[in-house]
Scaffold this active site. Structure first.
Site, mmCIF file in Angstrom:
data_model
loop_
_atom_site.group_PDB
_atom_site.id
_atom_site.type_symbol
_atom_site.label_atom_id
_atom_site.label_comp_id
_atom_site.label_asym_id
_atom_site.label_seq_id
_atom_site.Cartn_x
_atom_site.Cartn_y
_atom_site.Cartn_z
ATOM 1 N N GLY A 78 0.825 -1.202 0.000
ATOM 2 C CA GLY A 78 0.000 0.000 0.000
ATOM 3 C C GLY A 78 0.860 1.253 0.000
ATOM 4 O O GLY A 78 2.090 1.193 -0.002
ATOM 5 N N GLY A 111 2.410 4.860 1.363
ATOM 6 C CA GLY A 111 2.886 5.395 2.630
ATOM 7 C C GLY A 111 4.244 4.877 3.077
ATOM 8 O O GLY A 111 4.869 4.034 2.453
ATOM 9 N N GLU A 169 -0.564 -1.884 -6.938
ATOM 10 C CA GLU A 169 -1.270 -0.792 -7.616
ATOM 11 C C GLU A 169 -0.387 0.442 -7.719
ATOM 12 O O GLU A 169 -0.284 1.043 -8.764
ATOM 13 C CB GLU A 169 -2.607 -0.498 -6.931
ATOM 14 C CG GLU A 169 -2.510 -0.432 -5.431
ATOM 15 C CD GLU A 169 -3.814 -0.081 -4.762
ATOM 16 O OE1 GLU A 169 -4.872 -0.501 -5.231
ATOM 17 O OE2 GLU A 169 -3.764 0.631 -3.755
ATOM 18 N N ASN A 205 -8.787 8.707 4.498
ATOM 19 C CA ASN A 205 -8.580 8.737 3.036
ATOM 20 C C ASN A 205 -9.609 7.900 2.283
ATOM 21 O O ASN A 205 -10.148 8.326 1.274
ATOM 22 C CB ASN A 205 -7.188 8.195 2.692
ATOM 23 C CG ASN A 205 -6.087 9.020 3.313
ATOM 24 O OD1 ASN A 205 -6.218 10.226 3.466
ATOM 25 N ND2 ASN A 205 -5.006 8.367 3.694
ATOM 26 N N GLY A 238 -7.274 0.401 -2.365
ATOM 27 C CA GLY A 238 -7.203 -0.968 -2.881
ATOM 28 C C GLY A 238 -7.015 -1.993 -1.791
ATOM 29 O O GLY A 238 -6.894 -3.192 -2.076
#
Ligand code: COA
Length: 502
Positions: free
Chosen positions: A263, A265, A288, A378, A382
């Protein structure tokens, strides 16, 4: 000179100013715009829209791939243009407007938006605004640093505005794989059988007569703000790499692991960075967002191939990578987000999904989106696409937030994005809880022992001990389940001894 990038000469006359192009967008319309985690977003037309909103009523539904850069969401929010926004955002100003109830935010799994549009459960799309680095001889759109939902927005929209960005290198051409699934209920299997599989076209095929305007831009993507690794993120990465090494030694994974997803971050980036020195090789990514760590892994010779939907880099990495993006050709593919995040493909490839939690509970439920159960951060992004379908669904979080006033492991999460059935592993800097094959009572013991910060451990154990006395498959003290959150709201800390905030 931009004409060499518009290879269908009949489109040359479509070049207009952003203001003229924005006139195609009217009050009440639904707009599908390119952009995925700050990459490949439309940069000029939305700003022209915001200016127009100063003198006329202009409210739209805005759909994108994911979050936008260049303060577009902030500017559109401040101009009052956004009536409805989906499927993801990460802008502090828009977030506040959402939490005040001024913008209707529809928080969706990133793989699902275009399915809903295609089946007319949402929509229609009036205008698509798509950033491109070129237009082919047949009018096909060559996207830039992301694809996101751009392909289906363009295919379904009545009219298309192209933002031709001259700062996006032409070397990006050939790095996209635009595959659109066939119609349901007789859909063919998606022919992606490895991270490397090419299934579609290197451009978005559209009827060129739908291109109503072309705007030439030179603005770059916004860079990602990735904090350097700290003791906690290094700790999390260390526990996870040790765990993956154990999986290899026990014969459950090979030394190349399975395709990795990470993810957005700092924590996810730190975990991937940790793999540079890890005992693995010939890695692949089926993810992604491709962040700095993807390119560091390439350059370290650890990563063979990366499939994603966007390239989102820090400022330094952007300046280093974009000019030589051509050297990664053959090792990198960008796909529509419905394919990068497709449940069928993720399950088939056995992806190892690593995503970040805001908070987890002692039974393994995960909240990724809502602070104190009510305030949107947020969106789910995904993370649900991957967690539900991964070979291993890993959630990472620091054990504490807000200088220790918040424990990220709580008795009961105040909002559930990923439930206990979809969560295999939780990792904090304290340790790792492997939840596979465990019943709720066992999960609670493992999570409390391995992941809760020492300053909250006894509190969590006490809660669980007393809940066990009351019984049940998933024992709880319902009257106390949110007591930590209530205490934080009342006193500024989840710790019982903390004094009420002044
Ligand atoms: N309660 C309240 N606030 C919390 C919290 C908790 N349990 N845990 C973290 N926070 C706060 C942090 O203090 C920080 O606040 P700040 O911005 O004021 O400093 C903020 O939340 C972000 O936390 P941080 O620890 O810096 O993590 P992050 O930047 O990696 O973001 C998520 C974490 C969960 C918000 C982010 O990963 C996300 O949006 N996830 C959902 C989407 C997703 O997973 N997509 C996956 C594929 S891209």
């Amino acid at each position: 000179m931009y004409r060499d990038r518009i290879r269908l000469k009949s489109l040359w006359g479509k070049v207009v100013s952003p203001e003229e192009a924005a006139l195609l967008i009217r009050d009440g319309m639904t707009i599908g715009m390119s952009g995925f985690t700050r990459a490949g977003d439309a940069k000029a037309v939305p700003l022209a829209l915001a200016e127009r909103a100063a003198t006329e009523r202009l409210k739209v539904t805005l759909m994108t791939g994911a979050s936008l850069g260049n303060d577009v969401d902030k500017i559109l929010t401040e101009a009052g243009v956004l009536a409805r926004r989906l499927p993801f955002q990460a802008d502090p100003v828009l977030r506040k407007a959402i939490n005040r109830g001024e913008v209707m935010f529809v928080d969706q799994h990133l793989s699902e938006t275009v399915e809903l549009l295609r089946s007319r459960q949402m929509g229609p799309v009036d205008v698509a605004v798509i950033e491109a680095c070129a237009i082919t001889e047949t009018g096909g759109i060559v996207p830039t640093t992301s694809i996101g939902n751009s392909a289906t927005f363009a295919i379904l929209a009545e009219k298309i505005i192209i933002e031709l960005n001259l700062t996006q290198p032409l070397d990006l051409e050939g790095m996209h794989d635009v595959y659109i699934p066939t119609r349901r209920p007789f859909r063919e299997p998606i022919p992606v059988v490895t991270a490397e599989s090419r299934a579609g076209l290197p451009y978005i095929p559209i009827d060129p007569s739908k291109i109503a305007a072309i705007v030439v831009t030179r603005k770059q993507d916004s860079s990602a703000t990735i904090l350097p690794p700290d003791d906690e993120t290094r700790g999390i990465a260390g526990h996870l790499i040790e765990f993956l090494d154990r999986e290899v030694r026990q014969g459950r994974l090979g030394r190349s692991l399975n395709p990795l997803q990470a993810g957005i971050g700092t924590i996810a980036n730190a975990v991937l960075h940790g793999l540079i020195d890890g005992p693995f090789h010939d890695l692949t990514m089926y993810s992604e967002v491709l962040q700095d760590s993807t390119f560091d892994l390439f350059d370290a010779g650890k990563l063979n191939f990366a499939s994603g939907s966007s390239i989102t880099l820090s400022a330094g990495k952007y300046a280093e990578v974009l000019p030589k993006i051509g050297t990664y050709k053959g090792r990198l593919l960008l796909r529509p987000q419905e394919i990068s995040n497709h449940p069928e493909v993720i399950r088939r490839l056995g992806v190892i999904g690593i995503n970040t939690a805001l908070e987890c509970d002692i039974y393994g439920n995960v909240n990724s989106t809502h602070v104190n159960g009510t305030q949107m951060m947020n969106g789910i992004g995904g993370s649900g696409d991957f967690a539900r379908n991964s070979h291993l669904a890993v959630f990472v979080t620091k054990s504490l937030a807000k200088d220790g006033a918040i424990s990220s492991i709580v008795p009961m999460v105040t909002h559930t994005d990923h439930n206990e059935h979809d969560v295999d592993v939780i990792v904090t800097e304290v340790g790792l809880a492997d939840l596979r094959g465990l019943a709720p009572r066992e999960r609670a013991e493992t999570i409390i022992r391995n992941c809760v910060h020492p300053s909250y451990r006894e509190l969590a154990m006490d809660y669980h001990r007393r809940a066990l006395q009351r019984g049940g498959h998933t024992p709880h003290l319902l009257e106390e389940a949110f007591s930590w959150h209530l205490r934080y709201q009342a006193t500024g800390s989840m710790q019982p001894r903390a004094k009420a905030a002044e």
